[in-house]
Design a protein around this motif. Sequence first.
Motif, PDB file in Angstrom:
ATOM      1  N   UNK A  13       0.837  -1.205   0.000  1.00 45.29           N
ATOM      2  CA  UNK A  13       0.000   0.000   0.000  1.00 45.29           C
ATOM      3  C   UNK A  13       0.870   1.254   0.000  1.00 45.29           C
ATOM      4  N   UNK A  14       1.944   1.230   0.773  1.00 38.60           N
ATOM      5  CA  UNK A  14       2.849   2.376   0.810  1.00 38.60           C
ATOM      6  C   UNK A  14       3.516   2.603  -0.549  1.00 38.60           C
ATOM      7  N   UNK A  15       3.904   1.530  -1.207  1.00 34.50           N
ATOM      8  CA  UNK A  15       4.539   1.663  -2.516  1.00 34.50           C
ATOM      9  C   UNK A  15       3.558   2.241  -3.535  1.00 34.50           C
ATOM     10  N   UNK A  16       2.324   1.785  -3.497  1.00 35.22           N
ATOM     11  CA  UNK A  16       1.304   2.314  -4.410  1.00 35.22           C
ATOM     12  C   UNK A  16       1.054   3.796  -4.120  1.00 35.22           C
ATOM     13  N   UNK A  63      13.364   0.056  -6.607  1.00 35.67           N
ATOM     14  CA  UNK A  63      12.016  -0.061  -6.051  1.00 35.67           C
ATOM     15  C   UNK A  63      11.209   1.199  -6.363  1.00 35.67           C
ATOM     16  N   UNK A  64      11.824   2.367  -6.196  1.00 39.48           N
ATOM     17  CA  UNK A  64      11.093   3.615  -6.462  1.00 39.48           C
ATOM     18  C   UNK A  64      10.725   3.726  -7.937  1.00 39.48           C
ATOM     19  N   UNK A  65      11.588   3.228  -8.800  1.00 40.62           N
ATOM     20  CA  UNK A  65      11.274   3.253 -10.236  1.00 40.62           C
ATOM     21  C   UNK A  65      10.104   2.329 -10.559  1.00 40.62           C
ATOM     22  N   UNK A  66       9.922   1.278  -9.760  1.00 40.55           N
ATOM     23  CA  UNK A  66       8.827   0.323  -9.966  1.00 40.55           C
ATOM     24  C   UNK A  66       7.500   0.819  -9.395  1.00 40.55           C
ATOM     25  N   UNK A  67       7.543   1.815  -8.524  1.00 43.12           N
ATOM     26  CA  UNK A  67       6.360   2.220  -7.762  1.00 43.12           C
ATOM     27  C   UNK A  67       5.151   2.533  -8.640  1.00 43.12           C
ATOM     28  N   UNK A  68       5.348   3.315  -9.676  1.00 35.75           N
ATOM     29  CA  UNK A  68       4.215   3.731 -10.514  1.00 35.75           C
ATOM     30  C   UNK A  68       3.600   2.569 -11.280  1.00 35.75           C
ATOM     31  N   UNK A  69       4.398   1.555 -11.564  1.00 32.79           N
ATOM     32  CA  UNK A  69       3.879   0.432 -12.355  1.00 32.79           C
ATOM     33  C   UNK A  69       3.745  -0.847 -11.529  1.00 32.79           C
TER      34      UNK A  69
END
Length: 193
Positions: A13-16, A63-69
């Motif tokens: 949830x935090x990543x989203x 991980x941050x680059x993956x967040x949006x997708x």
Amino acid sequence: MALDAYEGASDEALLVLYGNGDPAAAQLLTHRLAPRALGYATRLLGGDRAEAEDVTQEAMLRLWKQAASWRSGEAQVSTWLYRVVSNLCTDRLRKRRTVDLDAAGEPEDGKPSVVENMMDVDRATALQGALNRLPERQRVAVTLRHIEGATNPEIAQIMDISIEAVESLTARGKRALAKDLAERREELGYGED
């Protein structure tokens, strides 16, 4: 938004939330995951904390680059991160091909006595040395299971192997560690018990 508002939120949830532009969610997720990733990387890299910090930073950036997708439900965020850290450490170990056994960290200042600190350092150094002598896959499996506390299914997912293979790797790794350290039990302060 205050970090307290997110305390009970899952990593996913935090990543989203971060992927949707919420920096507070990223801050809390970093506080949760980065120390675990750093500890894991440090152990895999033979105690080289500086290199482990680089690996942790690179893994968190990925991980941050993956967040949006991020595709919810496909993998746990922590499992994904452990896998990335494992891969980055493997790449670095292959490049250097040598392990510095003297790179074990110094004990932090604390309440234990000097003798206890020295004993802890000796034990940690002996364990790190024994871990370094294990084959890479055994070292990864044993570290994840017995130091990081990951479950066998999580390890299987991180290493992309079956649960049975994880059980075999950890069992062989534990036997090899026990054999490697057996002659040093008394020296390391472990009795016959």
